[in-house]
Design an enzyme around this catalytic site. Sequence first.
Site, PDB file in Angstrom:
ATOM      1  N   LEU A 102     118.798 -32.269  84.338  1.00  0.00           N
ATOM      2  CA  LEU A 102     119.863 -32.213  83.583  1.00  0.00           C
ATOM      3  C   LEU A 102     120.646 -33.373  82.798  1.00  0.00           C
ATOM      4  CD1 LEU A 102     121.668 -29.379  85.581  1.00  0.00           C
ATOM      5  CD2 LEU A 102     120.133 -28.939  83.676  1.00  0.00           C
ATOM      6  N   LYS A 131     104.191 -40.726  76.111  1.00  0.00           N
ATOM      7  CA  LYS A 131     103.611 -39.570  76.460  1.00  0.00           C
ATOM      8  C   LYS A 131     101.905 -39.875  76.449  1.00  0.00           C
ATOM      9  CE  LYS A 131     104.927 -35.876  76.434  1.00  0.00           C
ATOM     10  NZ  LYS A 131     105.245 -35.178  77.529  1.00  0.00           N
ATOM     11  N   GLU A 166     111.721 -37.422  78.047  1.00  0.00           N
ATOM     12  CA  GLU A 166     112.421 -37.970  77.183  1.00  0.00           C
ATOM     13  C   GLU A 166     111.667 -37.805  75.924  1.00  0.00           C
ATOM     14  OE1 GLU A 166     115.517 -38.804  77.319  1.00  0.00           O
ATOM     15  OE2 GLU A 166     115.799 -38.906  79.658  1.00  0.00           O
ATOM     16  N   SER A 167     112.393 -37.254  74.626  1.00  0.00           N
ATOM     17  CA  SER A 167     111.628 -37.033  73.655  1.00  0.00           C
ATOM     18  C   SER A 167     112.187 -37.210  72.088  1.00  0.00           C
ATOM     19  CB  SER A 167     111.407 -35.246  73.755  1.00  0.00           C
ATOM     20  OG  SER A 167     112.639 -34.802  73.528  1.00  0.00           O
ATOM     21  N   ASP A 201     114.902 -46.244  56.499  1.00  0.00           N
ATOM     22  CA  ASP A 201     113.922 -45.502  57.339  1.00  0.00           C
ATOM     23  C   ASP A 201     113.798 -46.301  58.610  1.00  0.00           C
ATOM     24  OD1 ASP A 201     111.835 -43.788  57.819  1.00  0.00           O
ATOM     25  OD2 ASP A 201     110.320 -44.524  56.373  1.00  0.00           O
ATOM     26  N   SER A 252     106.138 -41.930  71.803  1.00  0.00           N
ATOM     27  CA  SER A 252     104.860 -41.479  71.964  1.00  0.00           C
ATOM     28  C   SER A 252     103.689 -42.395  72.777  1.00  0.00           C
ATOM     29  CB  SER A 252     104.036 -41.624  70.142  1.00  0.00           C
ATOM     30  OG  SER A 252     104.367 -42.704  69.645  1.00  0.00           O
ATOM     31  N   ALA A 281     109.095 -31.546  81.135  1.00  0.00           N
ATOM     32  CA  ALA A 281     110.185 -32.869  81.309  1.00  0.00           C
ATOM     33  C   ALA A 281     109.600 -34.033  80.746  1.00  0.00           C
ATOM     34  CB  ALA A 281     110.300 -33.024  82.811  1.00  0.00           C
ATOM     35  N   PRO A 292     121.577 -36.653  56.573  1.00  0.00           N
ATOM     36  CA  PRO A 292     120.612 -37.979  56.409  1.00  0.00           C
ATOM     37  C   PRO A 292     119.048 -37.558  56.475  1.00  0.00           C
ATOM     38  CG  PRO A 292     121.596 -37.553  58.715  1.00  0.00           C
ATOM     39  CD  PRO A 292     122.043 -36.412  57.916  1.00  0.00           C
ATOM     40  N   ASN A 346     108.469 -28.603  67.000  1.00  0.00           N
ATOM     41  CA  ASN A 346     108.985 -27.482  67.214  1.00  0.00           C
ATOM     42  C   ASN A 346     110.208 -27.217  66.849  1.00  0.00           C
ATOM     43  OD1 ASN A 346     107.744 -25.990  70.546  1.00  0.00           O
ATOM     44  ND2 ASN A 346     106.706 -27.369  68.987  1.00  0.00           N
ATOM     45  N   ASP A 353     101.833 -34.044  69.271  1.00  0.00           N
ATOM     46  CA  ASP A 353     100.909 -34.577  68.329  1.00  0.00           C
ATOM     47  C   ASP A 353     100.962 -36.040  67.995  1.00  0.00           C
ATOM     48  OD1 ASP A 353     102.967 -34.221  66.926  1.00  0.00           O
ATOM     49  OD2 ASP A 353     102.010 -33.040  65.301  1.00  0.00           O
TER      50      ASP A 353
END
Length: 350
Positions: free
Chosen positions: A35, A163, A84-85, A298, A160, A82, A214, A189, A135
């Site tokens: 959480l 992951k 952090e993304s 950017d 990335s 699970a 933005p 997604n 990806d």
Amino acid sequence: MTTLLVTGGAGFIGCNFVRVALERTDARVVVLDKLTYAGSLENLRDVSDDARFQFVRADIADRTAVEQVFRDHTPTAVLNFAAESHVDRSIDGPDAFIHTNVVGTFVLLEVARHHVARLGASDRDRFRFLHVSTDEVYGSLGATGLFREDTPYAPNSPYSASKAGADHLVRAYFHTYGLATLTTNCSNNYGPYHFPEKMIPLMILNALDGERLPIYGDGRNVRDWLYVEDHCEGILAALERGRPGEKYNLGGNNERTNLEIVDRICSEIEKLVPAAGNEALRAKGIDAYTQLKTFVEDRPGHDRRYAIDARKARRELGWEPRHDLDSGLARTVEWFVANRDWCEAVQRGN
């Protein structure tokens, strides 16, 4: 009875998978979630009374807590959502990404490995460890081409990279220890319960509030968009029909520039909440949602293009997405317009 241990099940993709699993299988579903800011019990409120559902609050990097969950529930399968993304957050503070995405995945794999060693032969054969990835581990594509399962990894952000490290650990545990692992790598997604800081919900909510939209750089970065329910169906197909040790790319075949996505969102909002009747816009003298578009500097290491080749999943799993971008975005905008109370609840205190 089959028991699915869903880590990160209070987050965006995880909570949608919980619903799919409860609706389409007879399995018990045990959610393990820390959480954090992006995981909320609000995401699971409508399934909390289901007799086959149980929630445990814990950190996947806490080995003692994870071992207790395995002892208490004896899972038949682990589905690791699970993570952090958020790329921007990983640039500002990568520590949490290494802790959860790398160390947490390692702890889950270790506990699963020892758990399986204690099972009888038939239960050992049934056990699966499915790791949900992205990806973004493949890096950035040029103007042409698609990410395939054998595309070399080339991560460009701390997110990335973390992951990618987790993916490699999962692969290693299959080849070294024979743990029946599966990895899915998905494209971007979108859909219900998407945390409001992410691009699509941010654009929807900002537009409704008359705030700027933005857009990084020139807005021409390309992503392949996958409706979250389609993704969850692909994960379930991989769990049920995937070959241990394999990885499957799950993509929506919906490549669009960020600028195109923002324009499409503005169009969908106009159908539900016309700009002419939006007090927030009228107070600022704005006639159309598209006038809120604002180009901003950017972000570092911003990958130019992602696109998934999902033919292996179609061929081996019999899976393909059911929603195109138009129908998926329409459903998503409608959900966020109708659930402003959820947005306020999950952002409270952040």
